[in-house]
Design a protein around this motif. Structure first.
Motif: not given
Lengths: 407, 448
Positions: A264, A267-268, A271, B58, B61-63
């Motif tokens: 996470q 990826v965060k 992004f 998660f 917000k960030y998919a």
């Protein structure tokens, strides 16, 4: 005294029980060696296949894993550091493929000494004193000029020698085969001698417990039943409870929790940075890697802290039993335990950091004997010796104070 | 007559030191195990809830399409039977790269105590301790010749003895049912339903059968031996053989008997096929390029796709063969270990609790079906986004709140029974064989 010890040894040796145990031990040691050696060869084969491959970190298997498997399947694996800078398994440990391995422990020498030999010692010692009481010979012996101390010491040494004969014979037999098959250096030899000596200390503990209970009980059956429950508690119950209790006392989040958190973070960051800078250019990715590295370090620190606390609680509980201390010492000697696995993980992280910097790291080598024999190790050995001495003293006191008319 | 012998055996045993001692030890260990396992279950449940909630937060917000497969994962809840039976781990990432850093070494090496462990280690020992001298004691006291000189039939006497010792050894187990039931019922958050209670009671029934095997075996050995000490020593050796040697050696023996290729050998084969594919594709590409086609046009012709497909099938076949070989090795290990009634008992109880080997396929099938639905949903979502927004990129946020979620369905009871049946039958087979052996032995024994 010498005559008494000789008499006792001969009395023990010329029994069907001794012959049966001798044969069982030889078969057990040989079959354990055969299966564990084959297992070692399989790991070695995997290492040879992997060692020269580019980008592969292959850890050679350790010959002592034939005696003590421990976490060797995990330690002597092959790893790669992928493009996302994750350290991943290249060869899958056998436990993940054949799940029966996850149910039953490996029948290595540690297993045989810790569980089977300790029971065999009790089977020899449960009637050492109570048997004499039942036969009425104890009163006869004690009514002579033969002192109680000599009687007990004689019994102790005779039993010790009786038990050591099949153990030493089987041990030397597999050691000779091992020396023929694999060249052993001095350090390995010292480790094997230490293994033997600590095993002897562990077996002496059960021998003294057996004698003490035998002194206390009037009948051999009572002695055997009490000893069976003591053995079950020390060898099975406490060590298996240790892990359960440490789960309750010092919880460790699951492997999946950490993996998810790490994914996470990664990826965060990608992004957010794409949406901040508008693309996933090289500079941008470098930026993400830097930020992600810090988060991962935090996560790794958190895991290490919790894991060490968890392991320490579990170790402390399992050390209530000498079986727990024995296992801990033997795993250290053979470099296949928790500490070695932890060292490997730290080394892999260091290697990953060096890879990022573009430099090469050194090869992974097992802990040297000097590192293994630290304060903790010496204290543990000292504790078993102290425990044995205390129990022996206690049994002397118990036996000396016993009223001969009631024996 | 059987009733009298049974009553005599029961009374004789119950008021003895060894029964009281065994009863207390067994009861306290059962209490501790279930109590600690309940704590562990709660912790695992919280861990699972945290992971599921964190994933939901998660994704809100960030998919985004490009990396969603890295963060949208199925999370298996802990089995509701975990407070009594530890489950065989299911690795959903078995043939995919797995990060090594965050595993718990205790879980890899240490075997955690569960109810099954207590039953097969302590329960079987309690049965042996309570019944090793059922016949040999009578021989030592000389009462057996006296009994047989009366009109009591040997078979009646044997049946009475066997059931007498079995009922005595079952009393600690009956008590443990009560303790476990209270502990589970008090903790309402555990939420056992009809399925779990049924599984629990069937595990107890199987445990009775398992203990019967040891009870009958102890009686058979007691008939064979002249004195009680030889009887208990023989029984302890058999116990070691059944509980510690056969199950522990079986996976290693199967590894020697039936070799599977190593994962690195499989990777090597796959790499070789990949190289061959690249070579053939390049050759074919060159042909198209020389004829004036672009890369995209060349792919559209279909020949390249056919070549690609041919090699993919080869890779798939290698992976499938590897999986089959691993399964064969597992099957061999299982069957070898079933020579011991203890291994059969462990497999039967694990299957009954829905945490056995069959669970692996069961979970993987559910995972596969979720994965297919999720991929299908994602493709549709992507197309919808592309239709609505011509500037859409795979790094843009997508709303997946209406997407399929992974919900684990437990195995139903009839499936659990079906999976456990071969092992249950094996346990019963051992009980019948040893019982028959006892009858033969007592009938052939020379009363003098």
């Amino acid at each position: 005294m010498k005559v008494f010890i000789k008499y006792e040894i001969l009395k023990n040796i010329y029994t069907f029980k001794f012959l049966l145990i001798f044969i069982i031990l030889i078969i057990l040691f040989l079959s354990s060696f055969y299966t564990m050696f084959k297992d070692y060869n399989e790991r070695n084969k995997k290492y040879i296949e992997e060692k020269d491959k580019p980008e592969t970190i292959a850890i050679p298997t350790y010959p002592l894993s034939i005696f003590v498997k421990g976490l060797e399947e995990e330690i002597s694996s092959s790893f790669i550091i992928d493009q996302d800078l994750r350290i991943i398994w290249k060869t899958i440990p056998i436990e993940k493929l054949n799940l029966i391995f996850s149910i039953f422990p490996a029948p290595d020498l540690l297993f045989i000494v810790k569980i089977i030999l300790s029971l065999i010692v009790l089977l020899f010692s449960f009637d050492s004193v109570s048997g004499e009481k039942e036969n009425g010979t104890l009163q006869m012996i004690l009514s002579n000029s033969f002192s109680r101390t000599n009687f007990l010491l004689g019994k102790f040494f005779a039993l010790y020698i009786t038990i050591s004969i099949p153990f030493l014979y089987s041990f030397l037999m597999i050691l000779t085969i091992l020396a023929i098959l694999i060249p052993l250096d001095t350090e390995m030899f010292i480790r094997i001698i230490l293994f033997f000596l600590i095993s002897e200390l562990y077996l002496i503990f059960f021998l003294i417990v057996g004698m003490s209970v035998s002194i206390l009980s009037k009948r051999s059956f009572t002695s055997l039943i009490i000893l069976l429950f003591i053995w079950t508690t020390l060898v099975f119950v406490i060590p298996t409870f240790a892990s359960l209790a440490s789960d309750a006392l010092s919880p460790l989040p699951s492997e999946s929790y950490y993996r998810q958190a790490k994914q996470q973070h990664w990826v965060k960051l990608i992004f957010l940075s794409i949406h901040q800078y508008g693309n996933d250019s090289f500079e941008n990715i470098q930026n993400v890697i830097e930020k992600s590295k810090k988060d991962e370090e935090e996560l790794w620190k958190d895991y290490q802290l919790k894991l060490h606390k968890h392991l320490s609680v579990s170790e402390k509980i399992s050390k209530i039993s000498p079986a727990g201390i024995f296992q801990d010492l033997i795993l250290s000697i053979s470099s296949t335990g928790f500490d070695e696995y932890d060292r490997l993980k730290r080394w892999l992280i260091l290697l990953k950091d060096l890879k990022e910097e573009g430099t090469q790291g050194s090869e992974f080598s097992r802990s040297s004997i000097e590192t293994i024999i630290n304060v903790d190790f010496v204290l543990n050995v000292f504790f078993i010796i102290a425990l044995n001495s205390f129990l022996l003293l206690l049994s002397f006191i118990l036996f000396s104070r016993a009223d001969v008319r009631k024996l | 007559m059987i009733r009298d012998i049974l009553k005599k055996e029961l009374l004789e045993n119950i008021f003895g030191f060894r029964f009281v001692f065994s009863f207390l030890i067994f009861t306290s260990i059962i209490f501790l195990v279930v109590f600690l396992r309940l704590e562990q279950y709660q912790k695992d449940l919280d861990d699972w809830k945290t992971r599921v909630n964190s994933q939901e937060e998660f994704l809100k917000k960030y998919a985004h399409y490009r990396r969603i497969s890295a963060v949208a994962m199925p999370h298996l809840p802990p089995s509701k039977m975990e407070p009594i039976v530890s489950e065989i781990p299911v690795d959903l990432t078995k043939f995919r790269p797995v990060e090594t850093l965050f595993d718990n070494p205790i879980k890899i090496m240490g075997k955690e105590a569960d109810l099954i462990f207590v039953f097969f280690v302590i329960g079987s020992l309690v049965v042996i301790v309570l019944s090793y001298d059922s016949f040999s004691r009578e021989k030592e006291m000389g009462t057996i010749s006296l009994l047989f000189s009366n009109s009591i039939r040997r078979s009646t006497f044997t049946i009475g003895k066997i059931f007498g010792t079995f009922v005595t050894s079952s009393l600690p187990l009956l008590n443990s049912i009560l303790i476990i039931s209270i502990l589970i019922a008090v903790r309402k958050d555990i939420g056992w339903r009809f399925l779990e209670w049924t599984s629990f009671f069937s595990i107890i029934v199987i445990t009775f059968f398992y203990l019967l095997v040891f009870s009958v075996l102890s009686n058979a050995i007691s008939i064979l031996t002249k004195n009680s000490i030889t009887s208990i020593l023989t029984l302890l050796f058999i116990w070691i053989f059944f509980n510690l040697i056969i199950p522990n050696f079986s996976p290693f023996i199967s590894e020697i008997l039936f070799k599977t290729p190593t994962s690195s050998q499989i990777n090597k084969l796959i790499e070789k096929i990949d190289e061959e594919r690249d070579k053939e594709l390049k050759k074919e590409f060159k042909k198209y390029v020389s004829e004036g086609y672009t890369d995209a046009q060349a792919w559209k012709m279909g020949d390249l796709e056919k070549i690609n497909q041919k090699y993919l099938e080869k890779i798939y076949k290698i992976q499938r063969d590897f999986e089959i070989k691993v399964k064969v090795q597992l099957f061999l290990s299982k069957n070898l270990s079933c020579i011991s009634p203890t291994a059969s008992f462990i497999y039967a109880t694990k299957e009954l609790s829905g945490a056995g080997f069959s669970r692996i396929n069961w979970v993987q099938n559910q995972f596969q079906s979720w994965k297919e639905t999720a991929l299908d949903y994602l493709e549709k979502k992507k197309e919808e986004m592309m239709r609505n927004n011509p500037n859409y990129t795979f790094d843009d946020f997508i709303d997946v709140s209406d997407g399929p979620r992974f919900f684990y369905k437990e195995q139903i009871f009839s499936d659990r029974i079906k999976n456990a049946l071969p092992y249950i039958l094996l346990i019963l087979f051992y009980a019948v064989v040893f019982f028959y052996l006892s009858l033969i032995l007592i009938n052939r024994a020379d009363v003098r």
